[in-house]
Write an enzyme that holds these catalytic residues in place. Sequence first.
Site, PDB file in Angstrom:
ATOM      1  N   ASN A  78       0.812  -1.227   0.000  1.00 51.88           N
ATOM      2  CA  ASN A  78       0.000   0.000   0.000  1.00 51.88           C
ATOM      3  C   ASN A  78       0.842   1.271   0.000  1.00 51.88           C
ATOM      4  O   ASN A  78       0.334   2.353   0.297  1.00 51.88           O
ATOM      5  CB  ASN A  78      -0.995  -0.021   1.174  1.00 51.88           C
ATOM      6  CG  ASN A  78      -0.317  -0.255   2.508  1.00 51.88           C
ATOM      7  OD1 ASN A  78       0.895  -0.152   2.613  1.00 51.88           O
ATOM      8  ND2 ASN A  78      -1.087  -0.572   3.522  1.00 51.88           N
ATOM      9  N   ARG A 117       3.193   7.225  11.200  1.00 54.10           N
ATOM     10  CA  ARG A 117       2.714   6.713  12.481  1.00 54.10           C
ATOM     11  C   ARG A 117       2.483   7.872  13.445  1.00 54.10           C
ATOM     12  O   ARG A 117       3.301   8.791  13.536  1.00 54.10           O
ATOM     13  CB  ARG A 117       3.728   5.749  13.116  1.00 54.10           C
ATOM     14  CG  ARG A 117       3.755   4.366  12.486  1.00 54.10           C
ATOM     15  CD  ARG A 117       2.416   3.623  12.635  1.00 54.10           C
ATOM     16  NE  ARG A 117       2.417   2.329  11.975  1.00 54.10           N
ATOM     17  CZ  ARG A 117       1.891   2.075  10.765  1.00 54.10           C
ATOM     18  NH1 ARG A 117       1.319   3.032  10.065  1.00 54.10           N
ATOM     19  NH2 ARG A 117       1.927   0.852  10.266  1.00 54.10           N
ATOM     20  N   GLN A 119      -4.563   3.355  18.392  1.00 60.04           N
ATOM     21  CA  GLN A 119      -5.627   3.166  17.407  1.00 60.04           C
ATOM     22  C   GLN A 119      -6.538   2.034  17.853  1.00 60.04           C
ATOM     23  O   GLN A 119      -6.008   0.974  18.195  1.00 60.04           O
ATOM     24  CB  GLN A 119      -5.025   2.872  16.031  1.00 60.04           C
ATOM     25  CG  GLN A 119      -4.283   4.078  15.501  1.00 60.04           C
ATOM     26  CD  GLN A 119      -3.863   3.956  14.042  1.00 60.04           C
ATOM     27  OE1 GLN A 119      -3.525   4.939  13.423  1.00 60.04           O
ATOM     28  NE2 GLN A 119      -3.875   2.776  13.483  1.00 60.04           N
ATOM     29  N   HIS A 160      -7.450   5.713  10.149  1.00 57.46           N
ATOM     30  CA  HIS A 160      -6.313   5.143   9.413  1.00 57.46           C
ATOM     31  C   HIS A 160      -6.796   4.432   8.134  1.00 57.46           C
ATOM     32  O   HIS A 160      -7.056   3.239   8.125  1.00 57.46           O
ATOM     33  CB  HIS A 160      -5.585   4.151  10.340  1.00 57.46           C
ATOM     34  CG  HIS A 160      -4.249   3.741   9.852  1.00 57.46           C
ATOM     35  ND1 HIS A 160      -3.294   3.208  10.685  1.00 57.46           N
ATOM     36  CD2 HIS A 160      -3.679   3.777   8.638  1.00 57.46           C
ATOM     37  CE1 HIS A 160      -2.207   2.929  10.000  1.00 57.46           C
ATOM     38  NE2 HIS A 160      -2.427   3.248   8.731  1.00 57.46           N
TER      39      HIS A 160
HETATM   40  P1  NDP Z   1      10.290   1.919   3.403  1.00 63.43           P
HETATM   41  O1  NDP Z   1      10.972   0.910   4.252  1.00 63.43           O
HETATM   42  O2  NDP Z   1      10.337   1.772   1.922  1.00 63.43           O
HETATM   43  O3  NDP Z   1      10.855   3.361   3.722  1.00 63.43           O
HETATM   44  C1  NDP Z   1      11.192   3.777   4.989  1.00 63.43           C
HETATM   45  C2  NDP Z   1      12.285   4.813   4.855  1.00 63.43           C
HETATM   46  O4  NDP Z   1      12.473   5.409   6.132  1.00 63.43           O
HETATM   47  C3  NDP Z   1      13.631   4.237   4.425  1.00 63.43           C
HETATM   48  O5  NDP Z   1      14.114   5.001   3.338  1.00 63.43           O
HETATM   49  C4  NDP Z   1      14.484   4.432   5.664  1.00 63.43           C
HETATM   50  O6  NDP Z   1      15.805   4.784   5.374  1.00 63.43           O
HETATM   51  C5  NDP Z   1      13.849   5.652   6.274  1.00 63.43           C
HETATM   52  N1  NDP Z   1      14.199   5.843   7.680  1.00 63.43           N
HETATM   53  C6  NDP Z   1      14.201   4.936   8.683  1.00 63.43           C
HETATM   54  N2  NDP Z   1      14.574   5.517   9.827  1.00 63.43           N
HETATM   55  C7  NDP Z   1      14.810   6.815   9.542  1.00 63.43           C
HETATM   56  C8  NDP Z   1      15.241   7.928  10.296  1.00 63.43           C
HETATM   57  N3  NDP Z   1      15.541   7.776  11.596  1.00 63.43           N
HETATM   58  N4  NDP Z   1      15.376   9.126   9.673  1.00 63.43           N
HETATM   59  C9  NDP Z   1      15.116   9.254   8.351  1.00 63.43           C
HETATM   60  N5  NDP Z   1      14.713   8.229   7.569  1.00 63.43           N
HETATM   61  C10 NDP Z   1      14.569   7.026   8.160  1.00 63.43           C
HETATM   62  O7  NDP Z   1       8.782   1.949   3.903  1.00 63.43           O
HETATM   63  P2  NDP Z   1       7.495   2.625   3.218  1.00 63.43           P
HETATM   64  O8  NDP Z   1       7.918   3.874   2.548  1.00 63.43           O
HETATM   65  O9  NDP Z   1       6.722   1.635   2.443  1.00 63.43           O
HETATM   66  O10 NDP Z   1       6.652   2.941   4.534  1.00 63.43           O
HETATM   67  C11 NDP Z   1       7.141   3.862   5.505  1.00 63.43           C
HETATM   68  C12 NDP Z   1       6.246   3.849   6.728  1.00 63.43           C
HETATM   69  O11 NDP Z   1       4.975   4.369   6.391  1.00 63.43           O
HETATM   70  C13 NDP Z   1       5.947   2.453   7.302  1.00 63.43           C
HETATM   71  O12 NDP Z   1       6.968   2.008   8.169  1.00 63.43           O
HETATM   72  C14 NDP Z   1       4.663   2.681   8.031  1.00 63.43           C
HETATM   73  O13 NDP Z   1       4.918   3.133   9.356  1.00 63.43           O
HETATM   74  C15 NDP Z   1       4.009   3.802   7.255  1.00 63.43           C
HETATM   75  N6  NDP Z   1       2.886   3.298   6.449  1.00 63.43           N
HETATM   76  C16 NDP Z   1       1.637   3.818   6.684  1.00 63.43           C
HETATM   77  C17 NDP Z   1       0.554   3.304   6.014  1.00 63.43           C
HETATM   78  C18 NDP Z   1      -0.826   3.871   6.205  1.00 63.43           C
HETATM   79  O14 NDP Z   1      -1.804   3.198   5.878  1.00 63.43           O
HETATM   80  N7  NDP Z   1      -0.962   5.093   6.702  1.00 63.43           N
HETATM   81  C19 NDP Z   1       0.681   2.188   5.071  1.00 63.43           C
HETATM   82  C20 NDP Z   1       2.061   1.827   4.795  1.00 63.43           C
HETATM   83  C21 NDP Z   1       3.097   2.326   5.513  1.00 63.43           C
HETATM   84  P3  NDP Z   1      16.954   3.811   4.882  1.00 63.43           P
HETATM   85  O15 NDP Z   1      16.290   2.707   4.156  1.00 63.43           O
HETATM   86  O16 NDP Z   1      17.741   4.710   4.005  1.00 63.43           O
HETATM   87  O17 NDP Z   1      17.644   3.375   6.105  1.00 63.43           O
END
Ligand code: NDP
Length: 400
Positions: free
Chosen positions: A147, A285, A314, A333
């Site tokens: 998603n 989140r 939630q 959500h």
């Molecule tokens: P990804 O794993 O593709 O992306 C997460 C990114 O966050 C990575 O690029 C990672 O960096 C980066 N990251 C982690 N820690 C840090 C930090 N401390 N500072 C800056 N960047 C950081 O996940 P998605 O993009 O698919 O999803 C992201 C989040 O969105 C999920 O974990 C979830 O919590 C939320 N989400 C919400 C949904 C909703 O329905 N509202 C549905 C899907 C997701 P790197 O890889 O470079 O270490």
Amino acid sequence: MAKIVCVLYDDPMNGYPTSYAREDCPQPEVYPDGQTLPTPKAIDFKPGALLGSVSGELGLRKYLKSNGHTLVVTSSKDGEDSVLDRELADAEIVISQPFWSAYMTAERIAKAKKLKMIVNAGIGSDHTDLQAAMEHNVTVDEVTYCNSNAVAEHVVMSILALVRNFIPSHNWMLKGGWNIADCVSRSYDLEAMSVGTVAAGRIGLRVLRLLKPFGVKLHYLDRHRLPEAVEQELNLTYHSSLESLAKVCDVVTLNCPLHPETEHMINAKTLKFFKRGAYLVNTARGKLCDRDAIVDALESGQLAGYAGDVWFPQPAPQDHPWRTMPHHGMTPHISGTSLSAQARYAAGTREILECYFEDRPIRNEYLIVQNGQLAGVGAHSYSKGNATGGSEEAAKFKKA
Ligand code: NDP
């Protein structure tokens, strides 16, 4: 034979749908980075059906029953008398989802003596105590990418809704008004603004790509830099700190996972880095933000608007201040559980279950915890520890 407990949100108030707004539910052929969509051997649902609520059962009952397993589906997840707590003792698999978070705390994991796997039918496994899962050798997996693009669409919609002052303007029509001046006295163009994403992973990068045609200046913060070719293609400015990003952006969107390192990263201190009148959009989140600091920033005018669909806990208790704070564009959500997304995460959950029961490896991109340690995508995106603290507050929603 295994017992599977699946926690899903309630059916619609008027009952499970008997017809839908559309006949079909188009799906992409592949995700943007080339990852394939879920590949279960079969599915027992029609894409476009409501699968994420209790009666939808993620389309899993026929498959599990025909293989001799027991499936318990419930929305009762909070409080000591919940069905989840009652059924945990002999459950081998718990299927949870972020939208109606079945918080798998250390206490619950310790109580579930037969528990082998927690499947997150979605993305973002912060509602499981990952530390406890590692210590009890419980596998955790999620349906990576299912998603991400759906959420990115919600981010863009939320940014436009805030900057253009869409929701209050729409409300004037419902109230029978034609109050143009009231509507436009908080309305701006997005064009020429600076927009920054905290994290440029699957969602963050998609948001950047979707926003490019709006003629905005794009910024990002991440632990790792994007390839130079991508930075050039989107004319991105990289920041290595939140302070540096927030100081120059008119709009900031949070797209990183919640883990102990990112919990409350937006707080009274870091909100001071923001330009006065910045907009903040958080579909990642709720706990990335300090709840009361957001309310204060909206009331003081430090933030001009806040939108998103994620809360803590939630469901949000009736008295959660984000329900009533000024200039917000909050929804429950929903961003990652459109009917289109449900078809993908239901198929992904089925794929994970097929692998588990047939003793085949689960895709690396779905793994969060395995063999007592962070694994696969989890090893890349999460840090050790627990982010479920305070989740018992969710019980207040039903009691209210
Ligand atoms: P990804 O794993 O593709 O992306 C997460 C990114 O966050 C990575 O690029 C990672 O960096 C980066 N990251 C982690 N820690 C840090 C930090 N401390 N500072 C800056 N960047 C950081 O996940 P998605 O993009 O698919 O999803 C992201 C989040 O969105 C999920 O974990 C979830 O919590 C939320 N989400 C919400 C949904 C909703 O329905 N509202 C549905 C899907 C997701 P790197 O890889 O470079 O270490």
